[in-house]
Design a protein around this motif. Structure first.
Motif, PDB file in Angstrom:
ATOM      1  N   ASP A 139      39.442  40.323  36.212  1.00  0.00           N
ATOM      2  CA  ASP A 139      38.061  40.033  36.609  1.00  0.00           C
ATOM      3  C   ASP A 139      37.084  40.885  35.814  1.00  0.00           C
ATOM      4  N   ALA A 140      37.424  42.151  35.607  1.00  0.00           N
ATOM      5  CA  ALA A 140      36.521  43.047  34.874  1.00  0.00           C
ATOM      6  C   ALA A 140      36.271  42.528  33.467  1.00  0.00           C
ATOM      7  N   SER A 141      37.341  42.107  32.789  1.00  0.00           N
ATOM      8  CA  SER A 141      37.172  41.532  31.449  1.00  0.00           C
ATOM      9  C   SER A 141      36.371  40.247  31.515  1.00  0.00           C
ATOM     10  N   SER A 142      36.708  39.401  32.480  1.00  0.00           N
ATOM     11  CA  SER A 142      36.090  38.075  32.563  1.00  0.00           C
ATOM     12  C   SER A 142      34.591  38.170  32.808  1.00  0.00           C
ATOM     13  N   LEU A 167      38.060  50.852  29.460  1.00  0.00           N
ATOM     14  CA  LEU A 167      37.261  50.332  28.350  1.00  0.00           C
ATOM     15  C   LEU A 167      36.384  49.168  28.812  1.00  0.00           C
ATOM     16  N   ASP A 168      36.874  48.351  29.738  1.00  0.00           N
ATOM     17  CA  ASP A 168      36.024  47.311  30.314  1.00  0.00           C
ATOM     18  C   ASP A 168      34.860  47.935  31.078  1.00  0.00           C
ATOM     19  N   LEU A 169      35.139  49.025  31.781  1.00  0.00           N
ATOM     20  CA  LEU A 169      34.071  49.744  32.468  1.00  0.00           C
ATOM     21  C   LEU A 169      33.053  50.266  31.463  1.00  0.00           C
ATOM     22  N   ALA A 202      34.420  45.489  39.373  1.00  0.00           N
ATOM     23  CA  ALA A 202      35.844  45.142  39.274  1.00  0.00           C
ATOM     24  C   ALA A 202      36.617  46.207  38.507  1.00  0.00           C
ATOM     25  N   ALA A 203      36.031  46.715  37.435  1.00  0.00           N
ATOM     26  CA  ALA A 203      36.701  47.748  36.644  1.00  0.00           C
ATOM     27  C   ALA A 203      36.910  49.017  37.459  1.00  0.00           C
ATOM     28  N   LEU A 204      35.899  49.426  38.212  1.00  0.00           N
ATOM     29  CA  LEU A 204      36.034  50.625  39.040  1.00  0.00           C
ATOM     30  C   LEU A 204      37.115  50.454  40.100  1.00  0.00           C
ATOM     31  N   GLU A 205      37.180  49.254  40.681  1.00  0.00           N
ATOM     32  CA  GLU A 205      38.219  48.980  41.680  1.00  0.00           C
ATOM     33  C   GLU A 205      39.610  49.059  41.051  1.00  0.00           C
ATOM     34  N   ALA A 206      39.751  48.473  39.866  1.00  0.00           N
ATOM     35  CA  ALA A 206      41.044  48.497  39.187  1.00  0.00           C
ATOM     36  C   ALA A 206      41.435  49.924  38.804  1.00  0.00           C
ATOM     37  N   HIS A 229      27.487  41.841  34.118  1.00  0.00           N
ATOM     38  CA  HIS A 229      27.962  43.198  33.858  1.00  0.00           C
ATOM     39  C   HIS A 229      28.068  44.060  35.118  1.00  0.00           C
ATOM     40  N   ALA A 230      27.215  43.840  36.096  1.00  0.00           N
ATOM     41  CA  ALA A 230      27.342  44.599  37.340  1.00  0.00           C
ATOM     42  C   ALA A 230      28.640  44.242  38.058  1.00  0.00           C
ATOM     43  N   ARG A 231      29.008  42.963  38.053  1.00  0.00           N
ATOM     44  CA  ARG A 231      30.269  42.544  38.664  1.00  0.00           C
ATOM     45  C   ARG A 231      31.459  43.069  37.852  1.00  0.00           C
ATOM     46  N   ALA A 232      31.296  43.106  36.530  1.00  0.00           N
ATOM     47  CA  ALA A 232      32.360  43.650  35.687  1.00  0.00           C
ATOM     48  C   ALA A 232      32.579  45.127  35.996  1.00  0.00           C
TER      49      ALA A 232
END
Length: 237
Positions: free
Chosen positions: A130-133, A172-174, A146-150, A140-143
């Motif tokens: 999801d973070a990449s997507s 890196l996605d973050l 998701a990145a922080l959660e992962a 970008h806020a949703r990315a």
């Protein structure tokens, strides 16, 4: 399945032609063994390799082929459904992404959160996709969320089932999300954490280069960005 493992190793080494050869071999071995789902796992590798090599059409073809061979609701099918979502995100196919990501999230409720091994699927992988997507879709806020959660989940894994490469990709996605949201210092901090992991496989190197380009475009005069750009040049030479 050994051919699938060798395909993953070739992917880590940035050898796309070798990836393709081992994936083709896995299909042939699977046919001879009467186990076509081996081909589904091979296409999971091929899809990942194509995405990180910036060949989204090839990634789409791989995910579609893999799903045709995967048993319904099997771990391979769940992995490939999640792959399909991020491929459509990369291609900016919003409607197709929405359709695939809903299916992926339905699956996420039925699988372990993390730590299931190479030939399985876990919930945090879907979150990291999801973070990449969302980054590719410009959300970008949703990315970032998701990145922080992962990242939080990956850091909680202990023992032999840690996932340093997936953690580095999430970091890196973050960083990409931070850059797009006007937060260059946070982006560089997250990126440096990723590059300190010691897992400088091809996917991490490629995403780091992508981040470097993004930072140089978004924040060309920022001192930390310039310093990080030199670090990336040395690490990926």
């Amino acid at each position: 399945m050994l051919s699938v493992i060798l395909a993953w190793i070739a992917h880590d080494r940035g050898q796309s032609q070798v990836v393709a050869a081992y994936c083709d071999d896995a299909w042939e071995q699977g046919k001879q063994a009467g186990t076509l789902e081996v081909g589904a796992w091979a296409e999971d590798v091929r899809c990942t390799d194509a995405l990180y090599d910036d060949r989204p059409i090839d990634a789409l073809a791989a995910a579609t082929r893999g799903l045709s061979a995967a048993a319904l609701r099997s771990p391979a099918a769940i992995r490939l459904t999640s792959q399909l979502a991020r491929v459509h995100a990369k291609l900016r196919n919003q409607d197709r992404f929405d359709e695939a990501v809903v299916k992926a999230h339905q699956y996420r409720e039925t699988v372990p959160l993390h730590g299931t091994g190479l030939f399985a699927v876990d919930g945090v992988r879907i979150t990291s996709y999801d973070a990449s997507s969302y980054g590719w879709l410009g959300e970008h806020a949703r990315a970032r969320k998701a990145a922080l959660e992962a990242i939080d989940c990956y850091r909680g894994i202990r023992g032999p089932l840690t996932a340093p490469t997936r953690l580095a990709i999430a970091q890196l996605d973050l960083a990409l999300a931070h850059s797009a949201l006007g937060e260059p210092e946070a982006a560089v901090h997250s990126a440096r954490e990723a590059l300190r992991s010691g897992r400088l496989v091809q996917s991490v190197r490629g995403r780091a280069k992508q981040l470097n380009r993004k930072l140089r475009i978004d924040h060309p005069t920022h001192a930390e960005v310039r310093a990080f750009s030199e670090e990336v040049r040395l690490l990926t030479a």
